[in-house]
Design a protein around this motif. Structure first.
Motif, mmCIF file in Angstrom:
data_model
loop_
_atom_site.group_PDB
_atom_site.id
_atom_site.type_symbol
_atom_site.label_atom_id
_atom_site.label_comp_id
_atom_site.label_asym_id
_atom_site.label_seq_id
_atom_site.Cartn_x
_atom_site.Cartn_y
_atom_site.Cartn_z
ATOM 1 N N ASN A 63 1.816 -31.109 4.926
ATOM 2 C CA ASN A 63 0.134 -31.098 5.148
ATOM 3 C C ASN A 63 0.355 -31.188 3.977
ATOM 4 O O ASN A 63 -1.150 -30.655 3.759
ATOM 5 C CB ASN A 63 -0.113 -30.319 6.146
ATOM 6 C CG ASN A 63 0.047 -28.579 6.031
ATOM 7 O OD1 ASN A 63 1.138 -28.715 5.751
ATOM 8 N ND2 ASN A 63 -0.811 -27.987 6.231
ATOM 9 N N SER A 64 0.672 -30.605 2.358
ATOM 10 C CA SER A 64 0.043 -29.686 1.069
ATOM 11 C C SER A 64 0.332 -31.045 0.435
ATOM 12 O O SER A 64 1.252 -32.159 0.828
ATOM 13 C CB SER A 64 0.698 -28.544 1.018
ATOM 14 O OG SER A 64 2.065 -28.649 0.827
ATOM 15 N N PRO A 76 0.555 -38.617 6.596
ATOM 16 C CA PRO A 76 1.557 -37.821 7.821
ATOM 17 C C PRO A 76 1.786 -39.347 8.399
ATOM 18 O O PRO A 76 2.894 -38.750 9.294
ATOM 19 C CB PRO A 76 -0.031 -37.912 9.240
ATOM 20 C CG PRO A 76 -0.779 -36.973 7.925
ATOM 21 C CD PRO A 76 -0.479 -38.414 6.252
ATOM 22 N N VAL A 122 4.577 -27.098 8.980
ATOM 23 C CA VAL A 122 3.868 -27.031 7.674
ATOM 24 C C VAL A 122 2.690 -26.419 7.624
ATOM 25 O O VAL A 122 3.466 -25.025 8.145
ATOM 26 C CB VAL A 122 2.560 -28.458 9.383
ATOM 27 C CG1 VAL A 122 2.648 -29.262 9.297
ATOM 28 C CG2 VAL A 122 2.489 -27.265 10.742
ATOM 29 N N GLY A 144 -6.768 -29.104 9.281
ATOM 30 C CA GLY A 144 -5.643 -29.974 8.403
ATOM 31 C C GLY A 144 -4.374 -29.672 8.689
ATOM 32 O O GLY A 144 -4.139 -30.630 9.671
ATOM 33 N N ALA A 145 -3.591 -28.588 8.645
ATOM 34 C CA ALA A 145 -2.371 -28.451 8.945
ATOM 35 C C ALA A 145 -2.297 -28.522 10.607
ATOM 36 O O ALA A 145 -1.337 -28.850 11.222
ATOM 37 C CB ALA A 145 -2.094 -26.914 9.034
ATOM 38 N N PHE A 178 -1.772 -32.016 10.708
ATOM 39 C CA PHE A 178 -1.443 -32.062 11.319
ATOM 40 C C PHE A 178 0.079 -31.909 12.361
ATOM 41 O O PHE A 178 0.960 -33.581 12.359
ATOM 42 C CB PHE A 178 -0.237 -31.879 9.757
ATOM 43 C CG PHE A 178 0.892 -32.638 8.953
ATOM 44 C CD1 PHE A 178 1.814 -32.712 9.891
ATOM 45 C CD2 PHE A 178 0.589 -33.930 7.955
ATOM 46 C CE1 PHE A 178 3.043 -33.897 9.177
ATOM 47 C CE2 PHE A 178 1.085 -34.362 7.592
ATOM 48 C CZ PHE A 178 2.878 -34.121 7.759
#
Length: 565
Positions: free
Chosen positions: A207-208, A215, A243, A250-251, A254
């Motif tokens: 996620n980075s 994804p 993650v 966001g994490a 994901f």
């Protein structure tokens, strides 16, 4: 520049600051009940990791791995990045390579396991086990290979490391065959039973910026990777997605999307529903800052990530009992960013790091109990950096072969066996308070974790005096009453980490902070870096099955009482 040196002076020598309050501290009374079990004292701390895999088989790397193996009652798991990265094996900060996969002039795969074997052999020879990270993308397979090799240095933008190794493969079939060949080779070299005890995982923090795809592309790569692992070894343990920061939207999105894919998504390889998942992994980090000239930690930020990750996994009935591995669990996010370029990282050499670690792991156990999850382990992303300046302020466990105070916390944890037992008292913080607001009150977090080992007629009590703010304070009187001892007398051994015990850093400072210490000085530092007792062991009579232990515990100090009968 003058301001930087002045600031570092404050950070490195916090005792030089004026003490605002010299009045004596109130006694903290801690009650331990050996008869009240809270759950197993699983060695969740016996997991370590690092970016630079080629340090594994170098001089200080091998020494540290031997020490980690020796302090643990169970096999230590080791996680390393860059196991499939292309290169000649030359180590560098935030870089490593194995050249496991290249292609000839006709595009035919060429596999070379020499360097990966050197890495895994080093683990296996010490009774350690790989948390085998499938990554990163070989140059010949990357869908966007150039630029590939980076030359990042501390102080430079972190984004400089994000090059061609981050991208999805241009050929998923070749990628899958690489993984199949790797696992097949591992089984042939180490044996089926050994490789069955490993964990196979895909990538790092997708996620980075570590992942240059989407994804959905990660899910596709997961399907291809784990199908390949299972074709080579049907009983292999596989999982992900690693993650980082699941407390963030966001994490969390994901992680949820990944779990949904494993539960009910269409598998990119088989076309069937779902994907194999034997464990779930995520990362949790704190956030130190410089506040008014001193380091302020943020244990709460790290615990909120852990709590959120646990909560997400627990919300899936299909996965709620799977082992959870916190694949990186640290005070912040960049092990190779030293304190000279990142002054907020000045906590790493001394006792602030060790007291933080003691307090953090105790709360991880409590969070797992709170969310009723199967907490398997938490990887401390801290190792060593070969041939670097002494006490440069990397997030490491040792410097040039000399152990830092934080390593002695793991030695303490290594002595804690059996079941965790009840701890109570006039305590300023509980787990939820630290999770939600960290340790920011005037009072420090003085608390304890205790365990009873019925197989050896022994008990252990770890006590810490932690505060987020790295400011001087008087020692705190602590009284520990241990109840439920089934013997008339006990032998008590008291170990301590503070400014004058189990602390090579303060000894190095007293030497004048030499960057080229003499062999005699190195030997002195090596001895100072080992776990030390505060006083000689003594035999204490019990009264009604209880003993009372008293001490003055310095700020950021950690004690371990070992009781045997």
């Amino acid at each position: 520049m003058k301001r930087l040196f002045a600031l570092l002076g404050v950070l490195l020598f916090p005792g030089c600051l004026p003490v605002a309050a010299q009045q004596s501290m109130p006694t903290v009374a801690i009650q331990v009940d050996l008869s009240k079990s809270k759950g197993r004292m699983d060695p969740v701390w016996a997991w370590f990791g690092y970016d630079e895999p080629n340090y594994t088989y170098m001089k200080d790397g091998k020494k540290l791995l031997s020490e980690l193996a020796a302090l643990s009652p169970v096999p230590v798991y080791v996680r390393a990045h860059n196991l499939l990265t292309t290169g000649d094996g030359t180590p560098a900060l935030k870089w490593g390579s194995t050249n496991a996969y290249t292609e000839d002039a006709n595009g035919k795969p060429v596999y070379n396991w020499t360097i990966i074997d050197k890495i895994f052999d080093t683990y296996i020879q010490r009774g350690m086990k790989p948390l085998a990270q499938i990554g990163f993308m070989p140059e010949a397979l990357s869908s966007k290979p150039q630029p590939y090799r980076h030359h990042w240095e501390p102080g430079q933008p972190y984004q400089k490391i994000l090059t061609g190794w981050t991208y999805p493969p241009k050929d998923y079939q070749k990628w899958a065959e690489l993984i199949y060949q790797w696992v097949t080779h591992s089984v042939k070299r180490y044996g089926k039973a050994e490789v069955e005890s490993w964990y196979w995982e895909l990538w790092n923090e997708p996620n980075s910026g570590y992942w240059g795809g989407t994804p959905e592309e990660y899910q596709k790569l997961y399907d291809y990777s784990m199908d390949a692992v299972r074709r080579a070894l049907p009983t292999a343990r596989v999982g992900g997605p690693h993650v980082t920061g699941p407390a963030g939207k966001g994490a969390a999105a994901f992680l949820n999307a990944f779990l949904e894919h494993c539960r009910s998504g269409k598998n990119a390889v088989t076309g069937k529903t779902g994907a194999p998942l034997d464990f779930v992994a995520f990362h949790a980090k704190g956030a130190p800052r410089i506040i008014d000239g001193y380091v302020r930690m943020n244990l709460g930020t790290q615990l909120r990530d852990i709590s959120s990750g646990f909560q997400i996994v627990a919300s899936y009935p299909e996965f709620s009992r799977l082992p959870i591995i916190i694949g990186e669990s640290d005070p912040e996010g960049c092990a190779a960013c030293g304190m000279h370029t990142n002054p907020e990282n000045a906590y790493r050499n001394g006792t602030l790091y060790s007291s933080y670690t003691a307090a953090a792991f105790a709360r991880k156990y409590e969070l797992a109990d709170y969310h009723k999850v199967n907490f398997k382990g938490a990887v401390s992303w801290s190792f060593e950096f070969e041939d670097q300046p002494w006490f440069y302020g990397f997030r490491d466990l040792a410097t040039n072969g000399v152990d830092k105070p934080v390593l002695n916390v793991f030695r303490m944890y290594g002595m804690m066996r059996g079941n965790r037992v009840a701890v109570d008292g006039n305590l300023a913080y509980n787990m939820l308070t630290v999770r939600d607001s960290s340790v920011r009150r005037a009072a420090p977090d003085i608390n304890a974790l205790a365990a009873r080992d019925t197989t050896r007629n022994a008990a252990t009590v770890m006590v810490w005096n932690y505060h987020d703010d790295n400011l001087p304070a008087p020692d705190s009187p602590v009284s520990v009453t241990v109840n439920g001892i089934p013997a008339a007398q006990v032998k008590v051994t008291h170990y301590r980490i503070d400014q004058t015990h189990s602390n090579a850093y303060t000894v190095w400072q007293q030497m004048g902070s030499p960057q080229k210490p003499t062999p005699q000085q190195v030997a002195t530092l090596g001895k100072a870096g080992q776990l030390q007792v505060l006083t000689a062991p003594e035999t204490v009579q019990t009264t009604g099955g209880a003993v009372q232990l008293r001490t003055a515990l310095p700020r950021q100090g950690v004690s371990l009482y070992q009781l045997t009968w």
